[in-house]
Scaffold this motif. Sequence first.
Motif, PDB file in Angstrom:
ATOM      1  N   ALA A  97      -1.938  56.545  87.860  1.00 43.42           N
ATOM      2  CA  ALA A  97      -2.327  56.460  86.345  1.00 43.42           C
ATOM      3  C   ALA A  97      -2.169  57.353  85.910  1.00 43.42           C
ATOM      4  CB  ALA A  97      -3.353  55.668  86.503  1.00 43.42           C
ATOM      5  N   ARG A  98      -1.120  55.992  84.330  1.00 45.01           N
ATOM      6  CA  ARG A  98      -0.778  57.228  83.277  1.00 45.01           C
ATOM      7  C   ARG A  98      -0.415  55.887  82.504  1.00 45.01           C
ATOM      8  NH1 ARG A  98      -0.772  62.664  82.929  1.00 45.01           N
ATOM      9  NH2 ARG A  98      -1.965  62.636  85.196  1.00 45.01           N
ATOM     10  N   GLN A  99      -1.163  55.809  80.596  1.00 44.74           N
ATOM     11  CA  GLN A  99      -1.068  55.134  80.069  1.00 44.74           C
ATOM     12  C   GLN A  99       0.564  56.308  78.669  1.00 44.74           C
ATOM     13  OE1 GLN A  99      -0.102  52.942  77.780  1.00 44.74           O
ATOM     14  NE2 GLN A  99      -1.827  51.556  77.885  1.00 44.74           N
ATOM     15  N   LEU A 100       1.381  55.815  79.073  1.00 46.13           N
ATOM     16  CA  LEU A 100       2.456  56.675  78.422  1.00 46.13           C
ATOM     17  C   LEU A 100       2.520  56.360  76.487  1.00 46.13           C
ATOM     18  CD1 LEU A 100       5.842  55.831  80.780  1.00 46.13           C
ATOM     19  CD2 LEU A 100       4.427  57.685  81.186  1.00 46.13           C
ATOM     20  N   ALA A 101       1.826  55.636  75.867  1.00 45.20           N
ATOM     21  CA  ALA A 101       1.551  55.470  75.220  1.00 45.20           C
ATOM     22  C   ALA A 101       0.715  56.206  74.046  1.00 45.20           C
ATOM     23  CB  ALA A 101       1.250  53.853  75.036  1.00 45.20           C
TER      24      ALA A 101
END
Length: 250
Positions: A97-101
């Motif tokens: 899980a990774r928030q690219l923003a």
Amino acid sequence: MLAMTTPREALRASWEDQQNVHEPERELRFRLMLDYVGQLTGTPTRVLDLACGPGSITRRVLDRFPSAEVVAVDIDPLLLDLARDAFAGDPRVQVVARQLADPDWTDGLDGGFDAVLTATAMHWFPPSALAGVYAGVARLLRSGGVFANADHAPIAEPVLRSVADKLHDEHLRSTFADGVESCDQWYERAYADPRYAGLWEQRQQAFAHWSGDLLEREGWHVDLLRRNGFERAGAVWRQGNDALILAVRA
């Protein structure tokens, strides 16, 4: 005896169906993406699947390059669940899980990837956030590594761009008139599953900052990539207002 299809398998299959409707040349784009990776990097050993969804690109990477290891990242909780289920027990795949923003989205990810691949996701980012994604991709790639982005990159000439939009809209209208499920309908149905109760709110929070419809021409993306760590970049395929843009890290 035929194996029974699980609910998650059925969701993944219907995801493929509706995505193929929205992007009629989707399989060709995937094949070309991997063709260019093979030509430019040789057989890849490490691949990053960016905004992986339920694992569509990851599956095709493993089918083409069975010895590759893939890190698949996304932020949508339902899609992450489907991806983790798809590759459960496969030591070649890590789903993260990774928030690219986030500016620090690369933290904790080991670099040295041969290729970073993504499809129909980058157009959701505002320009400032997309610059951060491109810069992060450059940091994670090895020298000579390839970034492949299959997404909306409209034709620069306005009349031709308008015609391409019209043709695509006509395709969607005729297809959906036959009762085929759209992407929005898929999400509505999938998140209505009791198994994912409460996750819609998480998704809304995760995507609150996404703007959508970043419809910048190919040259705009090429310039942004070159300013953020890539030596060369350009479109290698186009279908109407969709393109496959490749960039090679310096």
